[in-house]
Design an enzyme around this catalytic site. Structure first.
Site, PDB file in Angstrom:
ATOM      1  N   ARG A 279      86.954 101.763 -27.171  1.00 44.48           N
ATOM      2  CA  ARG A 279      85.616 102.224 -26.794  1.00 44.48           C
ATOM      3  C   ARG A 279      85.634 103.734 -26.606  1.00 44.48           C
ATOM      4  NH1 ARG A 279      84.057  98.394 -21.815  1.00 44.48           N
ATOM      5  NH2 ARG A 279      83.368 100.382 -20.948  1.00 44.48           N
TER       6      ARG A 279
ATOM      7  N   ARG B 135      76.734  98.894  -8.614  1.00 45.90           N
ATOM      8  CA  ARG B 135      77.689  99.998  -8.701  1.00 45.90           C
ATOM      9  C   ARG B 135      77.322 101.134  -7.760  1.00 45.90           C
ATOM     10  NH1 ARG B 135      79.657  98.941 -14.267  1.00 45.90           N
ATOM     11  NH2 ARG B 135      81.490 100.210 -14.645  1.00 45.90           N
TER      12      ARG B 135
ATOM     13  N   ARG C  45      85.149 108.769 -15.248  1.00 47.20           N
ATOM     14  CA  ARG C  45      84.624 107.498 -14.735  1.00 47.20           C
ATOM     15  C   ARG C  45      85.307 107.102 -13.428  1.00 47.20           C
ATOM     16  NH1 ARG C  45      85.565 103.726 -19.579  1.00 47.20           N
ATOM     17  NH2 ARG C  45      84.546 102.132 -18.331  1.00 47.20           N
TER      18      ARG C  45
ATOM     19  N   LYS D 253      87.826  93.384 -13.998  1.00 48.91           N
ATOM     20  CA  LYS D 253      86.638  92.642 -13.546  1.00 48.91           C
ATOM     21  C   LYS D 253      86.109  91.720 -14.649  1.00 48.91           C
ATOM     22  CE  LYS D 253      84.238  96.402 -12.886  1.00 48.91           C
ATOM     23  NZ  LYS D 253      85.250  97.382 -13.287  1.00 48.91           N
TER      24      LYS D 253
ATOM     25  N   ARG E  36      93.059  99.087 -23.908  1.00 52.35           N
ATOM     26  CA  ARG E  36      91.940  98.137 -24.059  1.00 52.35           C
ATOM     27  C   ARG E  36      91.349  98.259 -25.457  1.00 52.35           C
ATOM     28  NH1 ARG E  36      87.173  97.447 -19.719  1.00 52.35           N
ATOM     29  NH2 ARG E  36      86.793  99.681 -20.013  1.00 52.35           N
TER      30      ARG E  36
HETATM   31  P1  ADP Z   1      86.961  95.984 -16.268  1.00 52.92           P
HETATM   32  O1  ADP Z   1      85.942  94.958 -16.646  1.00 52.92           O
HETATM   33  O2  ADP Z   1      87.225  96.017 -14.791  1.00 52.92           O
HETATM   34  O3  ADP Z   1      86.650  97.331 -16.807  1.00 52.92           O
HETATM   35  P2  ADP Z   1      88.745  94.617 -18.158  1.00 52.92           P
HETATM   36  O4  ADP Z   1      88.673  93.181 -17.746  1.00 52.92           O
HETATM   37  O5  ADP Z   1      88.026  95.018 -19.377  1.00 52.92           O
HETATM   38  O6  ADP Z   1      88.351  95.560 -16.907  1.00 52.92           O
HETATM   39  O7  ADP Z   1      90.297  94.996 -18.285  1.00 52.92           O
HETATM   40  C1  ADP Z   1      90.706  96.309 -18.681  1.00 52.92           C
HETATM   41  C2  ADP Z   1      91.874  96.187 -19.661  1.00 52.92           C
HETATM   42  O8  ADP Z   1      93.039  95.700 -18.976  1.00 52.92           O
HETATM   43  C3  ADP Z   1      91.631  95.191 -20.791  1.00 52.92           C
HETATM   44  O9  ADP Z   1      92.274  95.680 -21.945  1.00 52.92           O
HETATM   45  C4  ADP Z   1      92.275  93.898 -20.295  1.00 52.92           C
HETATM   46  O10 ADP Z   1      92.715  93.077 -21.392  1.00 52.92           O
HETATM   47  C5  ADP Z   1      93.445  94.417 -19.479  1.00 52.92           C
HETATM   48  N1  ADP Z   1      93.712  93.612 -18.274  1.00 52.92           N
HETATM   49  C6  ADP Z   1      92.834  92.914 -17.496  1.00 52.92           C
HETATM   50  N2  ADP Z   1      93.447  92.324 -16.439  1.00 52.92           N
HETATM   51  C7  ADP Z   1      94.771  92.665 -16.534  1.00 52.92           C
HETATM   52  C8  ADP Z   1      95.935  92.360 -15.742  1.00 52.92           C
HETATM   53  N3  ADP Z   1      95.859  91.614 -14.629  1.00 52.92           N
HETATM   54  N4  ADP Z   1      97.101  92.887 -16.150  1.00 52.92           N
HETATM   55  C9  ADP Z   1      97.183  93.651 -17.267  1.00 52.92           C
HETATM   56  N5  ADP Z   1      96.128  93.973 -18.060  1.00 52.92           N
HETATM   57  C10 ADP Z   1      94.935  93.484 -17.700  1.00 52.92           C
HETATM   58  P1  ADP Z   2      84.050  98.930 -17.199  1.00 53.47           P
HETATM   59  O1  ADP Z   2      84.124  97.436 -17.501  1.00 53.47           O
HETATM   60  O2  ADP Z   2      85.117  99.665 -17.899  1.00 53.47           O
HETATM   61  O3  ADP Z   2      83.995  99.211 -15.741  1.00 53.47           O
HETATM   62  P2  ADP Z   2      81.330  98.657 -17.987  1.00 53.47           P
HETATM   63  O4  ADP Z   2      81.342  97.955 -19.275  1.00 53.47           O
HETATM   64  O5  ADP Z   2      81.052  97.840 -16.759  1.00 53.47           O
HETATM   65  O6  ADP Z   2      82.698  99.430 -17.831  1.00 53.47           O
HETATM   66  O7  ADP Z   2      80.298  99.836 -18.002  1.00 53.47           O
HETATM   67  C1  ADP Z   2      80.297 100.826 -19.010  1.00 53.47           C
HETATM   68  C2  ADP Z   2      79.284 101.898 -18.648  1.00 53.47           C
HETATM   69  O8  ADP Z   2      77.963 101.322 -18.559  1.00 53.47           O
HETATM   70  C3  ADP Z   2      79.491 102.561 -17.293  1.00 53.47           C
HETATM   71  O9  ADP Z   2      80.422 103.621 -17.361  1.00 53.47           O
HETATM   72  C4  ADP Z   2      78.078 103.047 -16.978  1.00 53.47           C
HETATM   73  O10 ADP Z   2      77.755 104.210 -17.716  1.00 53.47           O
HETATM   74  C5  ADP Z   2      77.221 101.929 -17.514  1.00 53.47           C
HETATM   75  N1  ADP Z   2      76.925 100.906 -16.494  1.00 53.47           N
HETATM   76  C6  ADP Z   2      77.311  99.602 -16.497  1.00 53.47           C
HETATM   77  N2  ADP Z   2      76.859  98.968 -15.403  1.00 53.47           N
HETATM   78  C7  ADP Z   2      76.180  99.887 -14.663  1.00 53.47           C
HETATM   79  C8  ADP Z   2      75.498  99.855 -13.413  1.00 53.47           C
HETATM   80  N3  ADP Z   2      75.431  98.740 -12.681  1.00 53.47           N
HETATM   81  N4  ADP Z   2      74.922 101.005 -12.990  1.00 53.47           N
HETATM   82  C9  ADP Z   2      74.972 102.125 -13.708  1.00 53.47           C
HETATM   83  N5  ADP Z   2      75.610 102.229 -14.879  1.00 53.47           N
HETATM   84  C10 ADP Z   2      76.211 101.128 -15.366  1.00 53.47           C
END
Ligand code: ADP
Ligand code: ADP
Ligand code: ZN
Length: 214
Positions: free
Chosen positions: A160, A88, A171, A13, A127
């Site tokens: 992280r 969320r 999660r 995302k 990541r």
């Molecule tokens: P989210 O915001 O949904 O948690 P991220 O954008 O941080 O996800 O992506 C999670 C991990 O996967 C990061 O290390 C990112 O560089 C990698 N990643 C993101 N998109 C892709 C993809 N299409 N294929 C492979 N790796 C990806």
């Molecule tokens: P990821 O990109 O891997 O999905 P985020 O960076 O979006 O993770 O979020 C990390 C953490 O921050 C979540 O696991 C949650 O604890 C908190 N968080 C982020 N956004 C929200 C939300 N909209 N509602 C509740 N908790 C949130």
């Protein structure tokens, strides 16, 4: 244009939201990034959020909603924004609809980045986040030019705490219970768009721009 990104933790995302923000010139609003900045700065909000984040739990709705609503009221969101990591939960989605309605706006697209749970664990294990600017990389799929050093700011990279395997499983469970119901919510609203998140980063982005327009 108001876009929200749906998908499991690690689905990509944030990666796609940054690309959308750059292409369509709209702000990228990541609630995770906002919480991490608050933790880094030692704010009260950061202290409260951290106890939940460390356990892989969602931060309570009341700590999230006002923060996002305030942000949406800022001038730079007038022409749109891409929301990443919010909403969320169903109550967050309802609060968002209400807040946008009072501004005479609405969500235009809910983009669901679909990635099966099996792939998520590898994604998260690789990541890496920059300690300086928060940029996200992947050891294999999105490596930095120089190992261990952020391309943008030269900062160091870390795994992280909440990306360690024990917390990732937690999660994912939280995602299935509390966030996945949003897929039906936006399908019913007629604005759900599904993309295949298992493709590589540029291919996923092409699917998204096919939906949002050139
Ligand atoms: P989210 O915001 O949904 O948690 P991220 O954008 O941080 O996800 O992506 C999670 C991990 O996967 C990061 O290390 C990112 O560089 C990698 N990643 C993101 N998109 C892709 C993809 N299409 N294929 C492979 N790796 C990806
Ligand atoms: P990821 O990109 O891997 O999905 P985020 O960076 O979006 O993770 O979020 C990390 C953490 O921050 C979540 O696991 C949650 O604890 C908190 N968080 C982020 N956004 C929200 C939300 N909209 N509602 C509740 N908790 C949130
Ligand atoms: Zn950096």
């Amino acid at each position: 244009m108001k876009v929200i990104m749906l998908g499991a933790p690690g689905a990509g995302k944030g990666t796609q939201a940054k690309k959308i923000a750059a292409k369509y010139q709209i702000p990228h609003i990541s609630t995770g990034d906002i919480f991490r900045a608050n933790i880094k700065n030692g704010t009260e909000l950061g202290k409260k959020a951290k106890t939940y984040m460390d356990q892989g739990l969602l931060v309570p709705d009341e700590l999230v909603v006002d923060l996002v609503v305030d942000r949406l009221n800022q001038e730079d969101c007038k022409n749109g924004c891409v929301l990443d990591g919010f909403p969320r939960t169903i109550p967050q989605a309802e609060a968002l609809d209400k807040a946008l309605k009072s501004l005479g706006q609405k969500v235009d697209y809910a983009v669901n980045v679909e990635v099966p749970d099996e792939n998520i664990v590898t994604r998260m294990g690789g990541r890496r986040a920059c300690v300086g600017c928060g940029a996200t990389y992947h050891l294999v799929y999105a490596p930095t030019k120089e190992e261990g050093i952020c391309d943008t700011c030269g900062g160091g990279l870390i795994l992280r705490d909440d990306d360690k395997p024990e917390t990732v499983t937690k999660r994912l469970n939280v995602y299935h219970e509390q966030t996945q119901p949003l897929i039906d919510y936006y399908a019913q609203a007629g604005i759900l768009k599904e993309v295949d998140g298992t493709k590589d980063i540029e291919d996923v982005f092409r699917e998204i721009t096919g939906i949002l327009g050139e």
